[in-house]
Design an enzyme around this catalytic site. Sequence first.
Site, PDB file in Angstrom:
ATOM      1  N   GLY A   1       0.828  -1.210   0.000  1.00  0.00           N
ATOM      2  CA  GLY A   1       0.000   0.000   0.000  1.00  0.00           C
ATOM      3  C   GLY A   1       0.856   1.251   0.000  1.00  0.00           C
ATOM      4  N   ALA A   2       1.878   1.252  -0.873  1.00  0.00           N
ATOM      5  CA  ALA A   2       2.832   2.380  -0.891  1.00  0.00           C
ATOM      6  C   ALA A   2       2.394   3.486  -1.849  1.00  0.00           C
ATOM      7  CB  ALA A   2       4.219   1.867  -1.263  1.00  0.00           C
TER       8      ALA A   2
ATOM      9  N   ASP B   1      -2.227  -6.804  -5.521  1.00  0.00           N
ATOM     10  CA  ASP B   1      -3.500  -6.753  -4.809  1.00  0.00           C
ATOM     11  C   ASP B   1      -3.374  -7.794  -3.706  1.00  0.00           C
ATOM     12  OD1 ASP B   1      -6.063  -7.048  -3.826  1.00  0.00           O
ATOM     13  OD2 ASP B   1      -7.014  -6.747  -5.773  1.00  0.00           O
TER      14      ASP B   1
ATOM     15  N   ASN C   1       0.950  -2.505   5.544  1.00  0.00           N
ATOM     16  CA  ASN C   1       0.209  -1.240   5.632  1.00  0.00           C
ATOM     17  C   ASN C   1      -1.070  -1.245   4.802  1.00  0.00           C
ATOM     18  OD1 ASN C   1      -0.024   1.885   5.775  1.00  0.00           O
ATOM     19  ND2 ASN C   1       0.194   1.469   3.577  1.00  0.00           N
TER      20      ASN C   1
ATOM     21  N   TYR D   1     -14.980  -2.659  10.122  1.00  0.00           N
ATOM     22  CA  TYR D   1     -13.616  -2.104  10.071  1.00  0.00           C
ATOM     23  C   TYR D   1     -12.921  -2.352  11.408  1.00  0.00           C
ATOM     24  CZ  TYR D   1      -9.608   0.968   9.799  1.00  0.00           C
ATOM     25  OH  TYR D   1      -8.316   1.449   9.833  1.00  0.00           O
TER      26      TYR D   1
ATOM     27  N   PRO E   1      -2.526   4.052  14.867  1.00  0.00           N
ATOM     28  CA  PRO E   1      -2.846   5.484  14.895  1.00  0.00           C
ATOM     29  C   PRO E   1      -4.331   5.777  15.096  1.00  0.00           C
ATOM     30  CG  PRO E   1      -1.817   4.811  12.786  1.00  0.00           C
ATOM     31  CD  PRO E   1      -2.300   3.583  13.488  1.00  0.00           C
TER      32      PRO E   1
ATOM     33  N   LEU F   1      -6.707   9.436  14.154  1.00  0.00           N
ATOM     34  CA  LEU F   1      -7.029  10.078  12.874  1.00  0.00           C
ATOM     35  C   LEU F   1      -5.785  10.583  12.135  1.00  0.00           C
ATOM     36  CD1 LEU F   1     -10.123  12.186  14.050  1.00  0.00           C
ATOM     37  CD2 LEU F   1     -10.167  10.243  12.458  1.00  0.00           C
TER      38      LEU F   1
HETATM   39  P1  NDP Z   1      -4.799   5.487   2.070  1.00  0.00           P
HETATM   40  O1  NDP Z   1      -6.129   5.222   1.447  1.00  0.00           O
HETATM   41  O2  NDP Z   1      -4.160   6.795   1.807  1.00  0.00           O
HETATM   42  O3  NDP Z   1      -3.782   4.329   1.669  1.00  0.00           O
HETATM   43  C1  NDP Z   1      -4.176   2.987   1.656  1.00  0.00           C
HETATM   44  C2  NDP Z   1      -3.154   2.184   0.879  1.00  0.00           C
HETATM   45  O4  NDP Z   1      -3.562   0.810   0.905  1.00  0.00           O
HETATM   46  C3  NDP Z   1      -3.074   2.622  -0.581  1.00  0.00           C
HETATM   47  O5  NDP Z   1      -1.737   2.664  -0.971  1.00  0.00           O
HETATM   48  C4  NDP Z   1      -3.805   1.518  -1.311  1.00  0.00           C
HETATM   49  O6  NDP Z   1      -3.219   1.315  -2.590  1.00  0.00           O
HETATM   50  C5  NDP Z   1      -3.507   0.305  -0.418  1.00  0.00           C
HETATM   51  N1  NDP Z   1      -4.460  -0.760  -0.630  1.00  0.00           N
HETATM   52  C6  NDP Z   1      -5.798  -0.770  -0.378  1.00  0.00           C
HETATM   53  N2  NDP Z   1      -6.322  -1.946  -0.783  1.00  0.00           N
HETATM   54  C7  NDP Z   1      -5.301  -2.686  -1.290  1.00  0.00           C
HETATM   55  C8  NDP Z   1      -5.204  -3.983  -1.869  1.00  0.00           C
HETATM   56  N3  NDP Z   1      -6.282  -4.769  -2.022  1.00  0.00           N
HETATM   57  N4  NDP Z   1      -3.996  -4.419  -2.265  1.00  0.00           N
HETATM   58  C9  NDP Z   1      -2.888  -3.649  -2.130  1.00  0.00           C
HETATM   59  N5  NDP Z   1      -2.916  -2.410  -1.599  1.00  0.00           N
HETATM   60  C10 NDP Z   1      -4.114  -1.942  -1.200  1.00  0.00           C
HETATM   61  O7  NDP Z   1      -5.010   5.271   3.624  1.00  0.00           O
HETATM   62  P2  NDP Z   1      -3.969   5.232   4.851  1.00  0.00           P
HETATM   63  O8  NDP Z   1      -2.612   5.556   4.393  1.00  0.00           O
HETATM   64  O9  NDP Z   1      -4.562   6.033   5.921  1.00  0.00           O
HETATM   65  O10 NDP Z   1      -4.069   3.700   5.258  1.00  0.00           O
HETATM   66  C11 NDP Z   1      -2.946   2.867   5.461  1.00  0.00           C
HETATM   67  C12 NDP Z   1      -3.214   1.945   6.632  1.00  0.00           C
HETATM   68  O11 NDP Z   1      -3.350   2.733   7.805  1.00  0.00           O
HETATM   69  C13 NDP Z   1      -4.492   1.120   6.530  1.00  0.00           C
HETATM   70  O12 NDP Z   1      -4.207  -0.190   6.978  1.00  0.00           O
HETATM   71  C14 NDP Z   1      -5.443   1.826   7.477  1.00  0.00           C
HETATM   72  O13 NDP Z   1      -6.407   0.942   7.992  1.00  0.00           O
HETATM   73  C15 NDP Z   1      -4.475   2.287   8.537  1.00  0.00           C
HETATM   74  N6  NDP Z   1      -4.922   3.368   9.393  1.00  0.00           N
HETATM   75  C16 NDP Z   1      -5.304   4.578   8.876  1.00  0.00           C
HETATM   76  C17 NDP Z   1      -5.711   5.587   9.723  1.00  0.00           C
HETATM   77  C18 NDP Z   1      -6.210   6.899   9.219  1.00  0.00           C
HETATM   78  O14 NDP Z   1      -6.866   7.638   9.979  1.00  0.00           O
HETATM   79  N7  NDP Z   1      -5.917   7.285   7.989  1.00  0.00           N
HETATM   80  C19 NDP Z   1      -5.683   5.418  11.174  1.00  0.00           C
HETATM   81  C20 NDP Z   1      -5.289   4.106  11.609  1.00  0.00           C
HETATM   82  C21 NDP Z   1      -4.904   3.151  10.750  1.00  0.00           C
HETATM   83  P3  NDP Z   1      -4.005   0.989  -3.950  1.00  0.00           P
HETATM   84  O15 NDP Z   1      -5.382   1.539  -3.818  1.00  0.00           O
HETATM   85  O16 NDP Z   1      -3.170   1.670  -4.997  1.00  0.00           O
HETATM   86  O17 NDP Z   1      -3.943  -0.495  -4.058  1.00  0.00           O
HETATM   87  C1  8X3 Z   2      -8.586   4.562  11.208  1.00  0.00           C
HETATM   88  C2  8X3 Z   2      -8.889   5.398  12.404  1.00  0.00           C
HETATM   89  O1  8X3 Z   2     -10.762   6.012  14.021  1.00  0.00           O
HETATM   90  O2  8X3 Z   2     -11.146   6.346  11.630  1.00  0.00           O
HETATM   91  O3  8X3 Z   2      -8.182   3.298  11.589  1.00  0.00           O
HETATM   92  O4  8X3 Z   2     -11.133   4.142  12.560  1.00  0.00           O
HETATM   93  S1  8X3 Z   2     -10.561   5.453  12.658  1.00  0.00           S
END
Ligand code: NDP
Ligand code: 8X3
Length: 256
Positions: free
Chosen positions: A13-14, A64, A91, A157, A187, A189
Amino acid sequence: MISLKNSIVCITGASSGIGEACARAFAREGAALLLSARRKERVDRLAKALQEEFHVRTHTMFLDVRDRTAVDAAINGLPQEWRSIQVLVNNAGLARGLSKVHEGLVQDWEEMIDTNVKGLLYVSRAIIPGMVQRKSGHVINISSIAAHQVYPNGNVYCASKFAVRALTEGLKMDLLGTGVRVCAVSPGLVETEFSLVRFHGDGQRAAKVYESMKPLLGEDIADIVVFCAMRPPHVDISEVIVMPTDQASVHHVHRG
Ligand code: NDP
Ligand code: 8X3
């Protein structure tokens, strides 16, 4: 503190948010970056930029994480020089929807469970045996405060992140004695594309999540991930829970 120079760091998920910020933070430390997501063009662009800025080695993959066969093929088919993965940042993840269970969309649940739980397992299953064999490695799972607290309509979720927490704890026990470290970064938000994805592209609704408060940024999480990875080999940070100063729990956000 250990050096990450030339260590192979694999980030799923980079293409966005926390994963992209982790790639940049590890590049700053001179790590070799194995970057993947479904939006490969974004990952390619990022890899090129990091190569130019930090002179690091990069390798990108379309991946994926829900596709078990593809995950196995991608990891087993890595060129020899990319096989000794030292750090895995699990991630890739997402939320879809915010509804009561009896009104929720089954396809949203499946996407969350398939990505956040099964995808994390598939990638871990493919990469960890090499770490065990080499008696060295570090698995860093991006979890969430939603792994500790459930909020209204967060049901599936939150369940997927509770599962990440259980898997992180289980993995730590499984890997005891192997020299492989396991950590969760959880984390609150963080302003990324997360809410845009959750609300199926509704930008206005996504923006409201971070309205009148100062959320964390991807870089804030990346700093912590790299800090965990750079501890001496005998130090394994089990979990870091990190929230914005403006957030006290999933239920308490200060909006000024
Ligand atoms: P983003 O939506 O910005 O990034 C999510 C990443 O995950 C993207 O690079 C996306 O890439 C990838 N992804 C999603 N589905 C797939 C898949 N099926 N295969 C491969 N890659 C996938 O969100 P965040 O950076 O916020 O999220 C990253 C992580 O952090 C997640 O696990 C999320 O649950 C967690 N998180 C986020 C928080 C927040 O408030 N933002 C708080 C706590 C945790 P692509 O679509 O190109 O495949
Ligand atoms: C993402 C943070 O509080 O939106 O994991 O679920 S929250």
